[in-house]
Design a protein around this motif. Structure first.
Motif, PDB file in Angstrom:
ATOM      1  N   UNK A 237       0.837  -1.194   0.000  1.00  0.00           N
ATOM      2  CA  UNK A 237       0.000   0.000   0.000  1.00  0.00           C
ATOM      3  C   UNK A 237       0.876   1.251   0.000  1.00  0.00           C
ATOM      4  N   UNK A 238       0.625   2.131  -0.986  1.00  0.00           N
ATOM      5  CA  UNK A 238       1.415   3.352  -1.159  1.00  0.00           C
ATOM      6  C   UNK A 238       0.498   4.562  -1.175  1.00  0.00           C
ATOM      7  N   UNK A 239       1.074   5.722  -0.871  1.00  0.00           N
ATOM      8  CA  UNK A 239       0.376   6.984  -1.073  1.00  0.00           C
ATOM      9  C   UNK A 239       1.371   8.011  -1.573  1.00  0.00           C
ATOM     10  N   UNK A 240       0.909   8.903  -2.461  1.00  0.00           N
ATOM     11  CA  UNK A 240       1.762   9.935  -3.047  1.00  0.00           C
ATOM     12  C   UNK A 240       0.864  11.007  -3.661  1.00  0.00           C
ATOM     13  N   UNK A 241       1.398  12.218  -3.882  1.00  0.00           N
ATOM     14  CA  UNK A 241       0.598  13.258  -4.534  1.00  0.00           C
ATOM     15  C   UNK A 241       0.220  12.862  -5.957  1.00  0.00           C
ATOM     16  N   UNK A 242      -0.967  13.291  -6.374  1.00  0.00           N
ATOM     17  CA  UNK A 242      -1.489  12.911  -7.693  1.00  0.00           C
ATOM     18  C   UNK A 242      -0.553  13.339  -8.815  1.00  0.00           C
ATOM     19  N   UNK A 243      -0.152  14.626  -8.818  1.00  0.00           N
ATOM     20  CA  UNK A 243       0.671  15.131  -9.913  1.00  0.00           C
ATOM     21  C   UNK A 243       2.015  14.419  -9.984  1.00  0.00           C
ATOM     22  N   UNK A 244       2.591  14.105  -8.823  1.00  0.00           N
ATOM     23  CA  UNK A 244       3.873  13.403  -8.791  1.00  0.00           C
ATOM     24  C   UNK A 244       3.740  12.013  -9.404  1.00  0.00           C
ATOM     25  N   UNK A 245       2.642  11.336  -9.083  1.00  0.00           N
ATOM     26  CA  UNK A 245       2.431   9.987  -9.612  1.00  0.00           C
ATOM     27  C   UNK A 245       2.245  10.003 -11.125  1.00  0.00           C
ATOM     28  N   UNK A 246       1.446  10.940 -11.619  1.00  0.00           N
ATOM     29  CA  UNK A 246       1.101  10.948 -13.045  1.00  0.00           C
ATOM     30  C   UNK A 246       2.232  11.481 -13.920  1.00  0.00           C
ATOM     31  N   UNK A 247       2.997  12.442 -13.407  1.00  0.00           N
ATOM     32  CA  UNK A 247       3.981  13.105 -14.257  1.00  0.00           C
ATOM     33  C   UNK A 247       5.402  12.602 -14.076  1.00  0.00           C
ATOM     34  N   UNK A 248       5.704  11.956 -12.930  1.00  0.00           N
ATOM     35  CA  UNK A 248       7.094  11.585 -12.676  1.00  0.00           C
ATOM     36  C   UNK A 248       7.271  10.126 -12.261  1.00  0.00           C
ATOM     37  N   UNK A 249       6.349   9.591 -11.484  1.00  0.00           N
ATOM     38  CA  UNK A 249       6.532   8.246 -10.948  1.00  0.00           C
ATOM     39  C   UNK A 249       5.739   7.184 -11.700  1.00  0.00           C
ATOM     40  N   UNK A 250       5.085   7.543 -12.787  1.00  0.00           N
ATOM     41  CA  UNK A 250       4.274   6.565 -13.530  1.00  0.00           C
ATOM     42  C   UNK A 250       5.135   5.429 -14.070  1.00  0.00           C
ATOM     43  N   UNK A 251       6.296   5.765 -14.629  1.00  0.00           N
ATOM     44  CA  UNK A 251       7.173   4.712 -15.153  1.00  0.00           C
ATOM     45  C   UNK A 251       7.786   3.870 -14.045  1.00  0.00           C
ATOM     46  N   UNK A 252       8.044   4.505 -12.900  1.00  0.00           N
ATOM     47  CA  UNK A 252       8.558   3.765 -11.742  1.00  0.00           C
ATOM     48  C   UNK A 252       7.548   2.705 -11.321  1.00  0.00           C
ATOM     49  N   UNK A 253       6.286   3.103 -11.221  1.00  0.00           N
ATOM     50  CA  UNK A 253       5.238   2.178 -10.801  1.00  0.00           C
ATOM     51  C   UNK A 253       5.041   1.073 -11.838  1.00  0.00           C
TER      52      UNK A 253
END
Length: 308
Positions: free
Chosen positions: A94-110
């Motif tokens: 289970x993770x939590x992070x800001x929306x913009x960070x997830x969509x613009x920077x961490x999407x490939x990480x995930x």
């Protein structure tokens, strides 16, 4: 003494809740209550005083918790270190992070993590709100900027480059910008953050900048949109502004005066109780961000690791 019962006792006290502990342990609340009752019967002492809202340790319970918690953590850490090398890690993360960070920077990480570990079930809550990680059973929280005082373990992940951006139409209608001092004649769009002053790497900021601030928001996406509409200058992560710079909808402002980067942290509840899925994710996050074009100084120091 039954070690499982003792482990359940320690985790319930850490969470200060049967419900939260049951969620983290993947068991039933009634099971935890029964196992702790068994422990009390075995020891012949009362460990917890239960009320409808809170748990209170008895003096005997407090002594047992203080003595046994380090031992339970060491035993679980040894088990986790052995299991981390199993061929197919599985279970829920289970993770939590800001929306913009997830969509613009961490999407490939995930995406790459899910491809590498297909048997790990990901639950990701996208929010900037402050979450009680223990109460809500969160394994890792990714946070940007100044952190609230907390008992959580906070490890630096990377520094994110930022800049000032505005719409070309806005800049054409306003006084020219030669140095940060000229920003005082401009409109500034800011974030709702407790402390995040505007500082530059190579400008003597002996006095604070007094700027008109018609908008403060908790959404980078909304702030970027309002900057694009010409309502002022916004400080944005470079990775978030770059698509609009390339399309001509935003321009970099005072690029000759770089802004201090902002820190990115990974938070988790316990240094000694780091489960293998969390360790795998943090290792993966570290490796991926070291190669990211908008991150610098990527670093995660895990328990037991030596970082120079």
């Amino acid at each position: 003494m039954n070690l499982d019962n003792l482990r359940y006792f320690v985790r319930v006290v850490e969470a200060n809740s049967f419900t939260a502990a049951a969620e983290r342990l993947g068991t039933q609340k009634s099971t935890l209550s029964r196992r702790i009752s068994q422990l009390e019967d075995e020891l012949g002492i009362r460990l917890l005083q239960r009320t409808t809202r809170k748990l209170h340790l008895t003096p005997d319970g407090e002594e047992l918790f203080e003595r046994c918690r380090p031992l339970i953590c060491q035993l679980e850490d040894a088990r986790h270190r052995l299991s981390v090398n199993q061929p197919e890690p599985q279970g829920r993360l289970r993770l939590t992070m800001p929306t913009e960070l997830a969509l613009a920077m961490l999407d490939n990480v995930m995406a790459s993590f899910m491809q590498q570990y297909p048997r790990i079930q990901m639950e990701v809550e996208l929010t900037s709100r402050v979450i009680d990680m223990v109460e809500e059973g969160i394994d890792v929280a990714i946070r940007v900027g100044v952190l609230e005082d907390s008992s959580l373990i906070a490890q630096p992940v990377a520094k994110v480059a930022r800049g000032l951006y505005a719409a070309p139409e806005y800049l054409q209608q306003r006084p020219p910008l030669q140095s940060p001092h000229d920003l005082q004649q401009h409109r500034y769009l800011g974030l709702l953050m407790r402390s995040d002053p505007l500082h530059f790497d190579n400008w003597d900021q002996s006095h604070s900048l007094q700027m008109e601030t018609p908008l403060r928001t908790n959404s980078l996406n909304f702030m970027r949109y309002m900057a694009r509409r010409g309502f002022g200058i916004a400080r944005l992560p470079c990775f978030f502004a770059q698509p609009l710079v390339e399309s001509g909808e935003l321009e970099a402002v005072l690029p000759q005066y770089p802004i201090l980067s902002i820190a990115l942290h990974a938070l988790y509840p316990s240094r000694q109780h780091l489960n293998p899925k969390t360790r795998l994710f943090l290792d993966h996050l570290h490796a991926e961000l070291r190669q990211h074009p908008w991150a610098s100084d990527a670093l995660i120091q895990l328990p037991g690791a030596n970082v120079t």
